[in-house]
Design a protein around this motif. Structure first.
Motif, PDB file in Angstrom:
ATOM      1  N   LEU A 111      23.451  38.371  41.618  1.00  6.39           N
ATOM      2  CA  LEU A 111      23.594  38.807  40.229  1.00  6.39           C
ATOM      3  C   LEU A 111      24.512  40.021  40.140  1.00  6.39           C
ATOM      4  CD1 LEU A 111      22.639  38.092  37.405  1.00  6.39           C
ATOM      5  CD2 LEU A 111      20.730  39.675  37.709  1.00  6.39           C
ATOM      6  N   ALA A 112      24.402  40.931  41.088  1.00  4.40           N
ATOM      7  CA  ALA A 112      25.264  42.116  41.096  1.00  4.40           C
ATOM      8  C   ALA A 112      26.720  41.731  41.322  1.00  4.40           C
ATOM      9  CB  ALA A 112      24.800  43.089  42.172  1.00  4.40           C
ATOM     10  N   VAL A 113      26.969  40.774  42.221  1.00  6.13           N
ATOM     11  CA  VAL A 113      28.339  40.316  42.474  1.00  6.13           C
ATOM     12  C   VAL A 113      28.911  39.678  41.215  1.00  6.13           C
ATOM     13  CG1 VAL A 113      29.740  38.656  43.755  1.00  6.13           C
ATOM     14  CG2 VAL A 113      28.044  40.044  44.952  1.00  6.13           C
ATOM     15  N   ALA A 114      28.124  38.858  40.533  1.00  5.49           N
ATOM     16  CA  ALA A 114      28.586  38.225  39.297  1.00  5.49           C
ATOM     17  C   ALA A 114      28.921  39.266  38.236  1.00  5.49           C
ATOM     18  CB  ALA A 114      27.535  37.249  38.773  1.00  5.49           C
ATOM     19  N   ASP A 115      28.059  40.269  38.087  1.00  6.40           N
ATOM     20  CA  ASP A 115      28.293  41.315  37.091  1.00  6.40           C
ATOM     21  C   ASP A 115      29.558  42.109  37.414  1.00  6.40           C
ATOM     22  OD1 ASP A 115      26.015  40.555  35.763  1.00  6.40           O
ATOM     23  OD2 ASP A 115      24.750  42.153  36.587  1.00  6.40           O
ATOM     24  N   THR A 116      29.724  42.469  38.683  1.00 10.65           N
ATOM     25  CA  THR A 116      30.899  43.233  39.094  1.00 10.65           C
ATOM     26  C   THR A 116      32.174  42.430  38.891  1.00 10.65           C
ATOM     27  OG1 THR A 116      29.640  44.491  40.731  1.00 10.65           O
ATOM     28  CG2 THR A 116      32.022  44.394  41.034  1.00 10.65           C
ATOM     29  N   LEU A 122      37.448  41.259  33.211  1.00 11.70           N
ATOM     30  CA  LEU A 122      37.666  41.650  31.823  1.00 11.70           C
ATOM     31  C   LEU A 122      38.427  42.969  31.684  1.00 11.70           C
ATOM     32  CD1 LEU A 122      34.200  40.685  30.307  1.00 11.70           C
ATOM     33  CD2 LEU A 122      36.387  39.501  29.958  1.00 11.70           C
ATOM     34  N   ARG A 123      38.160  43.907  32.570  1.00  9.56           N
ATOM     35  CA  ARG A 123      38.706  45.255  32.403  1.00  9.56           C
ATOM     36  C   ARG A 123      39.933  45.550  33.269  1.00  9.56           C
ATOM     37  NH1 ARG A 123      35.081  48.215  29.449  1.00  9.56           N
ATOM     38  NH2 ARG A 123      32.932  47.393  29.367  1.00  9.56           N
ATOM     39  N   VAL A 124      40.138  44.770  34.335  1.00  6.35           N
ATOM     40  CA  VAL A 124      41.198  45.136  35.273  1.00  6.35           C
ATOM     41  C   VAL A 124      42.357  44.135  35.288  1.00  6.35           C
ATOM     42  CG1 VAL A 124      41.732  45.670  37.688  1.00  6.35           C
ATOM     43  CG2 VAL A 124      39.530  46.359  36.715  1.00  6.35           C
ATOM     44  N   TYR A 125      42.077  42.816  35.413  1.00  8.15           N
ATOM     45  CA  TYR A 125      43.204  41.913  35.650  1.00  8.15           C
ATOM     46  C   TYR A 125      43.345  40.755  34.655  1.00  8.15           C
ATOM     47  CZ  TYR A 125      39.769  38.863  38.077  1.00  8.15           C
ATOM     48  OH  TYR A 125      38.702  38.070  38.399  1.00  8.15           O
ATOM     49  N   ARG A 126      42.447  40.626  33.683  1.00 11.59           N
ATOM     50  CA  ARG A 126      42.551  39.474  32.776  1.00 11.59           C
ATOM     51  C   ARG A 126      43.886  39.424  32.049  1.00 11.59           C
ATOM     52  NH1 ARG A 126      41.428  38.236  27.235  1.00 11.59           N
ATOM     53  NH2 ARG A 126      40.953  36.009  27.024  1.00 11.59           N
ATOM     54  N   ASP A 127      44.402  40.551  31.630  1.00 18.66           N
ATOM     55  CA  ASP A 127      45.618  40.580  30.817  1.00 18.66           C
ATOM     56  C   ASP A 127      46.911  40.562  31.624  1.00 18.66           C
ATOM     57  OD1 ASP A 127      44.124  40.637  28.481  1.00 18.66           O
ATOM     58  OD2 ASP A 127      44.033  42.824  28.424  1.00 18.66           O
ATOM     59  N   CYS A 128      46.808  40.548  32.949  1.00 18.29           N
ATOM     60  CA  CYS A 128      48.046  40.589  33.736  1.00 18.29           C
ATOM     61  C   CYS A 128      48.144  39.512  34.807  1.00 18.29           C
ATOM     62  CB  CYS A 128      48.229  41.973  34.371  1.00 18.29           C
ATOM     63  SG  CYS A 128      46.875  42.489  35.465  1.00 18.29           S
ATOM     64  N   PHE A 129      47.037  38.824  35.118  1.00 19.28           N
ATOM     65  CA  PHE A 129      47.039  37.848  36.207  1.00 19.28           C
ATOM     66  C   PHE A 129      47.377  36.454  35.706  1.00 19.28           C
ATOM     67  CE2 PHE A 129      44.781  34.697  38.844  1.00 19.28           C
ATOM     68  CZ  PHE A 129      45.334  34.972  40.086  1.00 19.28           C
ATOM     69  N   GLY A 130      48.234  35.764  36.455  1.00 15.30           N
ATOM     70  CA  GLY A 130      48.550  34.367  36.169  1.00 15.30           C
ATOM     71  C   GLY A 130      48.436  33.534  37.437  1.00 15.30           C
ATOM     72  N   PHE A 131      48.481  32.217  37.265  1.00  5.34           N
ATOM     73  CA  PHE A 131      48.354  31.319  38.414  1.00  5.34           C
ATOM     74  C   PHE A 131      49.318  30.156  38.231  1.00  5.34           C
ATOM     75  CE2 PHE A 131      46.449  28.194  41.252  1.00  5.34           C
ATOM     76  CZ  PHE A 131      46.040  28.982  42.331  1.00  5.34           C
TER      77      PHE A 131
END
Length: 245
Positions: free
Chosen positions: A215-220, A226-235
């Motif tokens: 649960l802690a891994v999922a939360d982290t 959401l806060r670090v890479y959602r707006d800059c990461f692509g695949f």
């Protein structure tokens, strides 16, 4: 919990371990497979979901997968038996970077597994060793859609932008003949499935000694996404052929 255990639980709701929906996977496989009786190798296959789908759609195809996770390979064997394709699938429990095949392959896959080789260029070099003349490589890797924060680079590595990915590919002697850039919907669906599946397992197994850690891994992971890479990461996934030879 080790990385393999976490990955196995987190991908329960999204068996393809990459941000791609089912239609994208099907179209990429159709583009990569040169003929119905092709021989296919997946380097870093995990639960062999790409191979299972290819085998299910092409009854003359034969496939091999390589991965370090014994649990993932056991799951792949069970799934292959259930689908009736077990006799056409060979699985190797070893490091993909050091794998030596008995014969070349018409198609080599390595999607979301460049970390196992030390980066994109090393993955391209490894794949080339296994490819038969006229063969194709289906490779998938991350890139920066826009300038990342230092925290994002520290977390995911110095990936470079999409033009840099393409420069690496072409400089290494490959020509793209197909590809797919994951949509925002595919990227988000993958992250929701990853964190949601892991969290759901933890909530469903409160007495398990690994429940709190899961649960802690999922939360982290959710917070980092959401806060670090959602707006800059692509695949991006690319279907490649050697430029010459």
């Amino acid at each position: 919990m080790n990385r393999a255990q976490i990955s196995l639980l987190a991908h329960a709701g999204h068996p393809i371990a990459a941000p791609l929906d089912d239609d994208s996977v099907r179209l990429l496989l159709d583009r990569a497979l040169p003929r119905e009786d092709a021989r296919v190798l997946d380097l870093g296959c995990g639960g062999a979901e790409w191979l299972l789908r290819a085998l299910g759609a092409h009854p003359r195809l034969r496939a091999e997968g390589v991965d370090v996770s014994g649990d993932a390979l056991a799951r792949a064997r069970e799934a292959a038996h259930a689908l009736g394709v077990r006799d056409r699938l060979v699985l190797h429990h070893e490091d993909a970077a050091g794998f030596t095949a008995a014969h070349p392959f018409d198609v080599v896959l390595s999607v979301g597994a460049t970390h196992a080789f030390g980066g994109l260029r090393a993955t391209l070099e490894a794949a080339r060793r296994h490819l038969a003349p006229g063969g194709r490589l289906l490779i998938g890797d991350g890139f920066w859609e826009r300038a990342p924060s230092p925290e994002a680079v520290e977390m995911l590595g110095d990936l470079g932008g999409l033009p840099a990915v393409m420069d690496t590919v072409t400089a290494d002697g490959w020509t793209p003949v197909g590809g797919h850039i994951s949509s925002r919907g595919e990227l988000d669906a993958y992250e929701w499935a990853w964190t949601g599946s892991l969290a759901a397992w933890a909530l469903d197994h409160p007495a398990d000694p690994d429940s709190a850690e899961a649960l802690a891994v999922a939360d982290t992971h959710r917070e980092e996404w959401l806060r670090v890479y959602r707006d800059c990461f692509g695949f991006v996934c690319l279907v490649l052929r050697p430029t010459s030879g």
